[in-house]
Design an enzyme around this catalytic site. Structure first.
Site, mmCIF file in Angstrom:
data_model
loop_
_atom_site.group_PDB
_atom_site.id
_atom_site.type_symbol
_atom_site.label_atom_id
_atom_site.label_comp_id
_atom_site.label_asym_id
_atom_site.label_seq_id
_atom_site.Cartn_x
_atom_site.Cartn_y
_atom_site.Cartn_z
ATOM 1 N N ASP A 44 0.866 -1.180 0.000
ATOM 2 C CA ASP A 44 0.000 0.000 0.000
ATOM 3 C C ASP A 44 0.901 1.228 0.000
ATOM 4 O O ASP A 44 1.959 1.228 0.643
ATOM 5 C CB ASP A 44 -0.908 0.014 1.233
ATOM 6 C CG ASP A 44 -1.994 -1.054 1.173
ATOM 7 O OD1 ASP A 44 -2.348 -1.482 0.059
ATOM 8 O OD2 ASP A 44 -2.500 -1.433 2.238
ATOM 9 N N ASP A 92 -6.954 -1.455 -4.394
ATOM 10 C CA ASP A 92 -7.998 -1.138 -3.411
ATOM 11 C C ASP A 92 -8.980 -0.109 -3.969
ATOM 12 O O ASP A 92 -10.182 -0.191 -3.730
ATOM 13 C CB ASP A 92 -7.379 -0.583 -2.117
ATOM 14 C CG ASP A 92 -6.482 -1.574 -1.415
ATOM 15 O OD1 ASP A 92 -6.676 -2.794 -1.610
ATOM 16 O OD2 ASP A 92 -5.592 -1.134 -0.665
#
Length: 152
Positions: free
Chosen positions: A95, A120
């Site tokens: 991330d 995401d």
């Protein structure tokens, strides 16, 4: 000077957005990241496989004129496959998008969104599109029934 991968890198609007390398071993927002690997790894593999199977089976049932739903499912599928590939290749998901809102009095993040990635984003946007379609489809289905006059 050598840069640490975990150091934030400001992007475009520094007080709101930066890139920050994080290794997410859990699901969204780090859920289950503390669970043992013997449970977590097989669980995420099974969830990814189930999601892909569900998306393909749902996609095959759509009519050719349902482009909106096709696009929504493609976003969810792309995100699911992207995160699954990260898990298979690395054992975690990378991330890196970090959004926050600074408190002007303290110059520190006052509101901070959990770090996420492009996959995401695809999953989130696709699921929102699917949810909106469900709401609008229910509303459209109820309107004609309510508009038809009763016969006496």
């Amino acid at each position: 000077m050598e840069r640490n991968l975990a150091d934030p890198v400001p992007v475009i609007i520094a007080p709101f957005w930066q890139h920050r390398y994080t290794q997410n071993r859990g699901a969204a927002w780090g859920v289950l990241s503390g669970a043992g690997e013997r449970f977590r790894v097989p669980f995420f593999y099974l969830v990814s496989i189930a999601a892909v199977i569900f998306i393909f089976s749902y996609y095959r049932k759509l009519r050719s004129d349902q482009r909106y739903l096709q696009f929504a499912l493609a976003l969810v599928l792309g995100g699911a496959i992207g995160n699954a590939l990260d898990r298979v290749l690395r054992g975690y998901v990378i991330d890196f998008i970090d959004w926050h809102w600074f408190d002007p009095n303290w110059l520190r993040p006052a509101l901070h969104w959990p770090t996420f990635n492009v996959a995401d984003s695809g999953i989130t946007v696709g699921l929102v599109m699917l949810f909106l379609d469900m709401l609008l489809a229910k509303k459209a289905a109820k309107e004609p029934a309510a508009a038809t006059p009763r016969k006496a």
